[in-house]
Design a protein around this motif. Structure first.
Motif, PDB file in Angstrom:
ATOM      1  N   LYS A 278      -4.785  -2.678  -6.707  1.00  0.00           N
ATOM      2  CA  LYS A 278      -5.098  -4.069  -7.041  1.00  0.00           C
ATOM      3  C   LYS A 278      -4.790  -4.994  -5.864  1.00  0.00           C
ATOM      4  CE  LYS A 278      -3.972  -7.647 -10.462  1.00  0.00           C
ATOM      5  NZ  LYS A 278      -3.141  -7.980 -11.639  1.00  0.00           N
ATOM      6  N   LEU A 279      -3.635  -4.796  -5.246  1.00  0.00           N
ATOM      7  CA  LEU A 279      -3.254  -5.616  -4.095  1.00  0.00           C
ATOM      8  C   LEU A 279      -4.196  -5.388  -2.914  1.00  0.00           C
ATOM      9  CD1 LEU A 279       0.616  -5.114  -4.313  1.00  0.00           C
ATOM     10  CD2 LEU A 279      -0.569  -7.303  -4.545  1.00  0.00           C
ATOM     11  N   LEU A 280      -4.571  -4.133  -2.697  1.00  0.00           N
ATOM     12  CA  LEU A 280      -5.459  -3.814  -1.584  1.00  0.00           C
ATOM     13  C   LEU A 280      -6.857  -4.388  -1.789  1.00  0.00           C
ATOM     14  CD1 LEU A 280      -4.406  -0.119  -0.907  1.00  0.00           C
ATOM     15  CD2 LEU A 280      -3.862  -2.123   0.478  1.00  0.00           C
ATOM     16  N   ALA A 281      -7.331  -4.374  -3.042  1.00  0.00           N
ATOM     17  CA  ALA A 281      -8.645  -4.947  -3.332  1.00  0.00           C
ATOM     18  C   ALA A 281      -8.663  -6.441  -3.011  1.00  0.00           C
ATOM     19  CB  ALA A 281      -9.004  -4.707  -4.797  1.00  0.00           C
ATOM     20  N   SER A 282      -7.571  -7.131  -3.356  1.00  0.00           N
ATOM     21  CA  SER A 282      -7.469  -8.562  -3.067  1.00  0.00           C
ATOM     22  C   SER A 282      -7.454  -8.813  -1.559  1.00  0.00           C
ATOM     23  CB  SER A 282      -6.197  -9.124  -3.704  1.00  0.00           C
ATOM     24  OG  SER A 282      -6.010 -10.476  -3.338  1.00  0.00           O
ATOM     25  N   LEU A 283      -6.709  -7.981  -0.809  1.00  0.00           N
ATOM     26  CA  LEU A 283      -6.628  -8.136   0.639  1.00  0.00           C
ATOM     27  C   LEU A 283      -7.976  -7.872   1.308  1.00  0.00           C
ATOM     28  CD1 LEU A 283      -3.180  -6.436   1.306  1.00  0.00           C
ATOM     29  CD2 LEU A 283      -3.770  -8.791   1.911  1.00  0.00           C
ATOM     30  N   GLN A 284      -8.688  -6.863   0.824  1.00  0.00           N
ATOM     31  CA  GLN A 284      -9.997  -6.546   1.403  1.00  0.00           C
ATOM     32  C   GLN A 284     -11.018  -7.646   1.120  1.00  0.00           C
ATOM     33  OE1 GLN A 284     -10.241  -2.519  -0.322  1.00  0.00           O
ATOM     34  NE2 GLN A 284     -10.600  -1.764   1.749  1.00  0.00           N
ATOM     35  N   ALA A 285     -10.893  -8.288  -0.028  1.00  0.00           N
ATOM     36  CA  ALA A 285     -11.799  -9.390  -0.342  1.00  0.00           C
ATOM     37  C   ALA A 285     -11.552 -10.585   0.581  1.00  0.00           C
ATOM     38  CB  ALA A 285     -11.619  -9.801  -1.801  1.00  0.00           C
ATOM     39  N   GLN A 286     -10.286 -10.816   0.923  1.00  0.00           N
ATOM     40  CA  GLN A 286      -9.941 -11.934   1.798  1.00  0.00           C
ATOM     41  C   GLN A 286     -10.312 -11.646   3.257  1.00  0.00           C
ATOM     42  OE1 GLN A 286      -5.769 -12.810   1.246  1.00  0.00           O
ATOM     43  NE2 GLN A 286      -5.955 -12.798  -0.974  1.00  0.00           N
ATOM     44  N   SER A 287     -10.071 -10.390   3.705  1.00  0.00           N
ATOM     45  CA  SER A 287     -10.345 -10.015   5.101  1.00  0.00           C
ATOM     46  C   SER A 287     -11.086  -8.684   5.130  1.00  0.00           C
ATOM     47  CB  SER A 287      -9.024  -9.921   5.879  1.00  0.00           C
ATOM     48  OG  SER A 287      -8.286 -11.119   5.793  1.00  0.00           O
ATOM     49  N   PRO A 288     -12.399  -8.697   4.962  1.00  0.00           N
ATOM     50  CA  PRO A 288     -13.160  -7.439   4.863  1.00  0.00           C
ATOM     51  C   PRO A 288     -13.067  -6.577   6.124  1.00  0.00           C
ATOM     52  CG  PRO A 288     -14.476  -9.315   4.146  1.00  0.00           C
ATOM     53  CD  PRO A 288     -13.258  -9.881   4.776  1.00  0.00           C
ATOM     54  N   GLY A 289     -12.882  -7.193   7.297  1.00  0.00           N
ATOM     55  CA  GLY A 289     -12.851  -6.412   8.525  1.00  0.00           C
ATOM     56  C   GLY A 289     -11.474  -5.982   8.977  1.00  0.00           C
ATOM     57  N   HIS A 290     -10.431  -6.301   8.195  1.00  0.00           N
ATOM     58  CA  HIS A 290      -9.070  -5.941   8.581  1.00  0.00           C
ATOM     59  C   HIS A 290      -8.819  -4.464   8.255  1.00  0.00           C
ATOM     60  CE1 HIS A 290      -4.801  -6.080   9.241  1.00  0.00           C
ATOM     61  NE2 HIS A 290      -4.828  -7.387   9.491  1.00  0.00           N
ATOM     62  N   PRO A 291      -8.368  -3.646   9.229  1.00  0.00           N
ATOM     63  CA  PRO A 291      -8.218  -2.203   8.967  1.00  0.00           C
ATOM     64  C   PRO A 291      -6.985  -1.827   8.154  1.00  0.00           C
ATOM     65  CG  PRO A 291      -7.613  -2.710  11.227  1.00  0.00           C
ATOM     66  CD  PRO A 291      -8.139  -3.981  10.646  1.00  0.00           C
ATOM     67  N   ARG A 292      -5.954  -2.669   8.137  1.00  0.00           N
ATOM     68  CA  ARG A 292      -4.703  -2.293   7.467  1.00  0.00           C
ATOM     69  C   ARG A 292      -4.871  -1.951   5.989  1.00  0.00           C
ATOM     70  NH1 ARG A 292       0.240  -4.061   9.780  1.00  0.00           N
ATOM     71  NH2 ARG A 292       0.239  -3.340  11.938  1.00  0.00           N
ATOM     72  N   PRO A 293      -5.561  -2.787   5.192  1.00  0.00           N
ATOM     73  CA  PRO A 293      -5.727  -2.425   3.776  1.00  0.00           C
ATOM     74  C   PRO A 293      -6.426  -1.081   3.593  1.00  0.00           C
ATOM     75  CG  PRO A 293      -6.312  -4.723   4.133  1.00  0.00           C
ATOM     76  CD  PRO A 293      -6.138  -4.123   5.482  1.00  0.00           C
ATOM     77  N   VAL A 294      -7.412  -0.791   4.446  1.00  0.00           N
ATOM     78  CA  VAL A 294      -8.135   0.483   4.350  1.00  0.00           C
ATOM     79  C   VAL A 294      -7.201   1.647   4.652  1.00  0.00           C
ATOM     80  CG1 VAL A 294     -10.021   1.850   5.298  1.00  0.00           C
ATOM     81  CG2 VAL A 294     -10.330  -0.601   4.908  1.00  0.00           C
ATOM     82  N   LEU A 295      -6.352   1.499   5.663  1.00  0.00           N
ATOM     83  CA  LEU A 295      -5.434   2.577   6.038  1.00  0.00           C
ATOM     84  C   LEU A 295      -4.415   2.848   4.930  1.00  0.00           C
ATOM     85  CD1 LEU A 295      -4.799   1.699   9.799  1.00  0.00           C
ATOM     86  CD2 LEU A 295      -6.164   3.577   8.887  1.00  0.00           C
ATOM     87  N   ILE A 296      -3.953   1.786   4.275  1.00  0.00           N
ATOM     88  CA  ILE A 296      -3.021   1.977   3.160  1.00  0.00           C
ATOM     89  C   ILE A 296      -3.726   2.663   1.995  1.00  0.00           C
ATOM     90  CG2 ILE A 296      -1.504   0.828   1.492  1.00  0.00           C
ATOM     91  CD1 ILE A 296      -1.060  -1.383   3.565  1.00  0.00           C
ATOM     92  N   GLN A 297      -4.973   2.269   1.754  1.00  0.00           N
ATOM     93  CA  GLN A 297      -5.747   2.922   0.693  1.00  0.00           C
ATOM     94  C   GLN A 297      -5.942   4.404   0.992  1.00  0.00           C
ATOM     95  OE1 GLN A 297      -9.414   0.881  -0.151  1.00  0.00           O
ATOM     96  NE2 GLN A 297     -10.023   2.300  -1.776  1.00  0.00           N
ATOM     97  N   VAL A 298      -6.161   4.735   2.267  1.00  0.00           N
ATOM     98  CA  VAL A 298      -6.306   6.136   2.686  1.00  0.00           C
ATOM     99  C   VAL A 298      -4.997   6.888   2.460  1.00  0.00           C
ATOM    100  CG1 VAL A 298      -6.553   7.609   4.722  1.00  0.00           C
ATOM    101  CG2 VAL A 298      -8.171   5.752   4.321  1.00  0.00           C
ATOM    102  N   ALA A 299      -3.881   6.244   2.787  1.00  0.00           N
ATOM    103  CA  ALA A 299      -2.574   6.880   2.575  1.00  0.00           C
ATOM    104  C   ALA A 299      -2.349   7.173   1.090  1.00  0.00           C
ATOM    105  CB  ALA A 299      -1.464   5.981   3.108  1.00  0.00           C
ATOM    106  N   GLN A 300      -2.770   6.246   0.227  1.00  0.00           N
ATOM    107  CA  GLN A 300      -2.635   6.448  -1.215  1.00  0.00           C
ATOM    108  C   GLN A 300      -3.489   7.627  -1.673  1.00  0.00           C
ATOM    109  OE1 GLN A 300      -0.564   4.922  -3.473  1.00  0.00           O
ATOM    110  NE2 GLN A 300      -1.382   6.383  -4.941  1.00  0.00           N
ATOM    111  N   LEU A 301      -4.716   7.725  -1.154  1.00  0.00           N
ATOM    112  CA  LEU A 301      -5.591   8.848  -1.506  1.00  0.00           C
ATOM    113  C   LEU A 301      -5.005  10.180  -1.036  1.00  0.00           C
ATOM    114  CD1 LEU A 301      -9.072   7.262  -0.665  1.00  0.00           C
ATOM    115  CD2 LEU A 301      -8.238   7.883  -2.945  1.00  0.00           C
ATOM    116  N   CYS A 302      -4.373  10.168   0.135  1.00  0.00           N
ATOM    117  CA  CYS A 302      -3.753  11.404   0.642  1.00  0.00           C
ATOM    118  C   CYS A 302      -2.580  11.830  -0.231  1.00  0.00           C
ATOM    119  CB  CYS A 302      -3.286  11.196   2.084  1.00  0.00           C
ATOM    120  SG  CYS A 302      -4.636  11.077   3.278  1.00  0.00           S
ATOM    121  N   ARG A 303      -1.842  10.855  -0.743  1.00  0.00           N
ATOM    122  CA  ARG A 303      -0.737  11.192  -1.653  1.00  0.00           C
ATOM    123  C   ARG A 303      -1.272  11.839  -2.926  1.00  0.00           C
ATOM    124  NH1 ARG A 303       4.187   8.202  -0.559  1.00  0.00           N
ATOM    125  NH2 ARG A 303       4.733   8.121  -2.766  1.00  0.00           N
ATOM    126  N   GLU A 304      -2.507  11.461  -3.286  1.00  0.00           N
ATOM    127  CA  GLU A 304      -3.145  12.040  -4.468  1.00  0.00           C
ATOM    128  C   GLU A 304      -3.954  13.296  -4.133  1.00  0.00           C
ATOM    129  OE1 GLU A 304      -5.494   8.804  -5.856  1.00  0.00           O
ATOM    130  OE2 GLU A 304      -3.767   7.539  -6.386  1.00  0.00           O
TER     131      GLU A 304
END
Length: 617
Positions: A278-304
């Motif tokens: 939820k937090l990452l979706a909000s961050l991506q909406a505010q800054s679509p080109g920022h790589p940090r939210p995407v990298l955190i989302q990738v880390a979450q997927l790797c944990r899963e």
């Protein structure tokens, strides 16, 4: 179009004409018509506040500010702001010269911190602690940390001096005013890698409970970045301070973004997957080109364990934002390495071959995935335990697994492997010593019981080559050997003409007060305490006590041999894409803000206005 009033441009013309004529009542009516069409027009709101102030409507002006805080707070138009202040300083002559210069220095600090620009040298003085503080923030933005720390120390000194003259100011008021400087000092320490010192200073600021919610949020966020995935309970408490009411109006956009990123990381570390997404979706909406939210989302997927989805997400982001492709593709390469491990493990015929085990352990170790490396050892040992128990390869794997676990601080897990090895060969003193060392941290009673099996010193034989030991790298004294002369051949036979040189016998040195006529003391070879005429020490001067114990004993050496003093598990770096959190500066707080008292019972704080801004991550 404004309803019934012609174009909006005509209304602005009217406002300009009325302002030049000083007719602010008429100007206010025109402003209200513009706001009727667009209630969040920033220029119109500013004009309305000016009109109200000119007409004496101070209370109504404050209401407008409070109602439209989101629209009027921190527009971050630093270039325009700098131009306005330079013009004001150039064309104004009154008692507020220092305040204007302080605010201009705060603008330069903000540009240095958030826009990574080198501020122009405007020759601003550093006569007040606010000016000195803002100069330090500029230096932090330029990476000159040591110089910035000196400026902050000077700012602290100036602050104490300026408040010392006011008898109404208590020590608590002084510490409250210094809180922002101390928080910025801690930030510099954190950037320098002095995390323990930084954490101590951050916590001192938190304990003061400053009224500035922006300062509290920044300080709490920086503590969270130091905690990382450790001390999660403390981070959960601190994260509440970052969500206090009004924080969004006190901090810059990059500060708010850093706080939200750290909230997402904390949610990931605490297994709150839905909150993290939820937090990452909000961050991506505010800054679509920022790589940090995407990298955190990738880390979450790797944990899963959803590596394919993670790679697809990275590929899609890399295609859409080529300016960030280099860093994204490095993360993809690391994920492909993880997939390579999975492919290797799927080859059943080679799954338990020593070469395959070695390759997998090496790859997982390079990824800092120690748990997966240990799982490889565990599965291989279980296989050979059932197929070839007691074989050379079986015992070799157990030995390697034990050493690997000890190397990475997993002593509790290593005990089972070491026990298995020692029970097969109870004469193996090296394994027994390792087992005792491992148990000393997890089960001291067990360690004491096992230590009884160690051989006594009398039964241990030491075959030491003294010459080899003296010539070793660590020897402090080396016995000199006769050096051969270059070109020397076999020793010549001594002829009759060769005369041996006699060595002179050196006379022994005598004491300075030696009297040849007196009889030497017959007890001079005995220690003073054992001589018949010894009467003890005279009372008087007391020398400092020396350390007790055997001659040459030290306390430092014993700590190195005490396994209980060692860390149970050395920290490892975060997994790929997980991020380590983003510390943020207190740079540039609201200007012209009066220092607030720390509590209701406190005496009135100084009325001198605060001109500087907060420093930050």
């Amino acid at each position: 179009m404004a309803s019934g009033s012609g174009p909006v441009s005509a209304l602005w013309t009217e406002i300009n004409r009325c302002g030049q004529n000083g007719d602010f009542t008429r100007a206010l009516k025109a402003v209200n018509k513009i706001l009727h069409e667009n209630k969040d027009d920033v220029t119109a709101l500013c004009c309305k506040i000016v009109c109200l102030i000119q007409n004496g409507g101070f209370k109504e002006a404050l209401n407008v500010m409070n109602t439209h805080t989101k629209s009027l707070s921190r527009l971050e138009r630093y270039d325009e702001c700098r131009a306005v202040y330079k013009d004001l300083i150039r064309n104004s002559q009154d008692d507020y010269e220092e305040e204007r210069k302080t605010n201009l220095s705060a603008v330069l600090a903000a540009q240095s911190t958030w826009e990574n620009t080198s501020p122009e040298d405007l020759g601003l003085p550093e006569s007040s602690y606010e000016l000195c503080y803002n100069a330090a923030c500029c230096l932090i933005g330029q990476g000159q940390l040591s110089h910035a720390m000196q400026k902050l120390q000077k700012a602290e000194e100036l602050c104490r001096k300026s408040l010392a003259d006011d008898s109404d100011v208590t020590e608590e008021d002084v510490e409250a005013e210094l809180a922002i400087i101390h928080s910025q000092m801690a930030y510099v320490m954190q950037l320098q890698g002095r995390t323990e010192d930084a954490l101590q200073l951050y916590n001192q600021v938190i304990k003061l409970k400053p009224s500035d919610v922006g300062l509290l949020a920044v300080t709490a966020n920086n503590i969270i970045t130091i905690n990382k995935d450790q001390n999660v309970f403390d981070s959960k408490k601190k994260v509440k301070l970052t969500s206090a009411e009004g924080v969004e109006h006190k901090l810059a956009k990059k500060q708010l973004q850093a706080i939200e990123l750290n909230k997402a990381l904390l949610a990931m570390y605490t297994n709150q997957a839905d909150q993290c997404k939820k937090l990452l979706a909000s961050l991506q909406a505010q800054s679509p080109g920022h790589p940090r939210p995407v990298l955190i989302q990738v880390a979450q997927l790797c944990r899963e364990k959803q590596h394919n989805k993670a790679i697809e997400l990275l590929q899609r982001f890399s295609d859409q934002h080529p300016e960030s492709a280099s860093g994204i593709k490095l993360t993809m390469a690391q994920l492909y390495l993880t997939q390579a491990c999975d492919i290797l493990k799927s080859i059943e015929e080679f799954q338990y071959k020593p070469g395959m085990i070695s390759a997998l352990v090496t790859m997982y170790t390079n990824e800092e995935d120690i748990d997966s490396a240990i799982d490889v050892f565990t599965q291989a040992i279980q296989y050979y335990q059932s197929e070839q128990p007691g074989s050379a390869i079986h015992l070799s794997l157990v030995r390697e697994a034990a050493n690997y676990k000890l190397k990475y601080g997993r002593k509790k897990e290593a005990t089972s492997d070491l026990e298995q090895l020692w029970k097969r060969n109870t004469n193996d003193v090296h394994t027994l010593a390792q087992l005792i060392s491992a148990y000393s941290l997890v089960d001291q009673d067990k360690a004491k019981a096992l230590s009884k099996h160690l051989p006594s010193p009398d039964t241990m034989s030491f075959n030491v080559d003294v010459d080899e030991l003296e010539n070793s790298h660590g020897a402090t004294y080396i016995r000199k050997k006769a050096a051969k002369v270059v070109g020397e051949s076999q020793p010549k036979e001594q002829g009759p003409q060769d005369v041996k040189k006699k060595k002179k016998k050196k006379k022994g040195k005598l004491p300075k007060n030696y009297d040849p006529k007196s009889t030497p003391d017959p007890e001079r070879w005995l220690p003073m305490r054992e001589r018949s005429y010894y009467r003890g020490k005279k009372k008087g001067k007391k020398k400092e006590q020396v350390g007790r114990g055997t001659q040459g004993a030290t306390s430092g050496g014993s700590a190195e041999l005490d396994a209980s003093k060692s860390a149970s598990s050395p920290p490892t770096s975060p997994q790929p894409g997980s991020g380590t959190g983003t510390a943020t500066s207190n740079a540039v707080p609201p200007r012209q803000q009066k220092p607030a008292a720390a509590g209701a019972a406190r005496k009135k704080a100084p009325t001198k206005k605060k001109k500087g801004g907060k420093g930050g991550w």
